[in-house]
Design an enzyme around this catalytic site. Sequence first.
Site, PDB file in Angstrom:
ATOM      1  N   TYR A 154       1.459  -0.682  -2.503  1.00 11.53           N
ATOM      2  CA  TYR A 154       1.183  -1.981  -3.109  1.00 11.53           C
ATOM      3  C   TYR A 154      -0.155  -2.533  -2.630  1.00 11.53           C
ATOM      4  O   TYR A 154      -0.991  -2.981  -3.435  1.00 11.53           O
ATOM      5  CB  TYR A 154       2.298  -2.965  -2.769  1.00 11.53           C
ATOM      6  CG  TYR A 154       2.049  -4.367  -3.275  1.00 11.53           C
ATOM      7  CD1 TYR A 154       2.103  -4.656  -4.635  1.00 11.53           C
ATOM      8  CD2 TYR A 154       1.767  -5.409  -2.385  1.00 11.53           C
ATOM      9  CE1 TYR A 154       1.874  -5.948  -5.106  1.00 11.53           C
ATOM     10  CE2 TYR A 154       1.539  -6.704  -2.855  1.00 11.53           C
ATOM     11  CZ  TYR A 154       1.593  -6.957  -4.214  1.00 11.53           C
ATOM     12  OH  TYR A 154       1.357  -8.235  -4.673  1.00 11.53           O
ATOM     13  N   LYS A 158      -3.779  -3.391  -4.748  1.00 11.28           N
ATOM     14  CA  LYS A 158      -4.449  -4.690  -4.753  1.00 11.28           C
ATOM     15  C   LYS A 158      -5.877  -4.583  -4.210  1.00 11.28           C
ATOM     16  O   LYS A 158      -6.774  -5.322  -4.639  1.00 11.28           O
ATOM     17  CB  LYS A 158      -3.634  -5.701  -3.950  1.00 11.28           C
ATOM     18  CG  LYS A 158      -2.301  -6.062  -4.601  1.00 11.28           C
ATOM     19  CD  LYS A 158      -2.520  -6.630  -5.999  1.00 11.28           C
ATOM     20  CE  LYS A 158      -1.228  -7.064  -6.661  1.00 11.28           C
ATOM     21  NZ  LYS A 158      -1.443  -7.666  -7.998  1.00 11.28           N
ATOM     22  N   THR A 191       8.316 -15.753  -6.966  1.00  9.25           N
ATOM     23  CA  THR A 191       8.529 -15.065  -8.244  1.00  9.25           C
ATOM     24  C   THR A 191       9.454 -13.872  -8.032  1.00  9.25           C
ATOM     25  O   THR A 191       9.851 -13.551  -6.914  1.00  9.25           O
ATOM     26  CB  THR A 191       7.204 -14.561  -8.836  1.00  9.25           C
ATOM     27  OG1 THR A 191       6.704 -13.478  -8.035  1.00  9.25           O
ATOM     28  CG2 THR A 191       6.158 -15.670  -8.882  1.00  9.25           C
TER      29      THR A 191
END
Length: 301
Positions: A154, A158, A191
């Site tokens: 991840y 990014k 989220t």
Amino acid sequence: MGYETARHLASLGMHVVIAGNSEEEGLQAVKKIHEEGVEGRVEFLFLDLSSLKSVRQFVQSFEARALPLHILVNNAGIMLVPEGTTEDGFELHFGLNYLGHFLLTNLLLDKLKRSGREGSYSRVVTMSSATHYVGRLHMDDLQGRLCYSAHGAYSQSKLALVLFTYYLQEKLSSGGFPVTSNAVDPGMVDTDLYNNLCGPAQAAKKPVAKMLFRTPAEGASTALLAATASQLEGVGGCYLYNGQKTKSAEITYHQDVQAELWKRSCALVGLGPEGDPGTMTSEICHSHRRVSPPASGINNN
């Protein structure tokens, strides 16, 4: 955050295309925004960023509408998912978070260039994360096949997005094109991205989220700043956090790393070395008609 971004852009009178891999959720978002009585038009187009074929089909569908493109918000992403691959064989985080956006942006770049003009640049806004600071880019193992870590995958995706943002801006500036490219860090936002935390972490997150995490609307604020703020007119190559220009990881400023990642990314998605569609030009039908505002934008979720 994608919904909040789309809602706000529509409230400014823009024609917004929500791009996502769930037609049901996308159409619900369109309906909800319309029910608020916004001035702009909102529609949904299917886009699965984990599929290069789907990205190309989306671009074809968007091109067929003969719309201008003033704002592209690269917002979609997954986080900490179990090890797996996309239909094209890429590691999931790298394939969806990074390569999908890389191909999408490049295939829409001519449209962005034609839509922008002096005093009203088109804008590419790419969602990164503070995790890029701890990301490590393994050029010879971008797919994490030698040693997989969900967090490592991840954070690498990014980091790649920031490198991509800066190199894209360099190419746009050197060519004199009226398009800017900026990266955004939304902060810690409550989220569904955190749904893949382990059980204990999930339990610990719930009470903390309400106190420390930002709401989706708050998380979208910096992306909206990058997309619409007058003070950022013609300004690109920035990493924005809390509404301010912030220094990103040191490696993101290394042009040799930017260039090498760009070259490898082009090869992986089937583009020419300069980002041109190469052998795929027959699949993309570009319109050369100049269109004036109202502005239009794509926000992918």
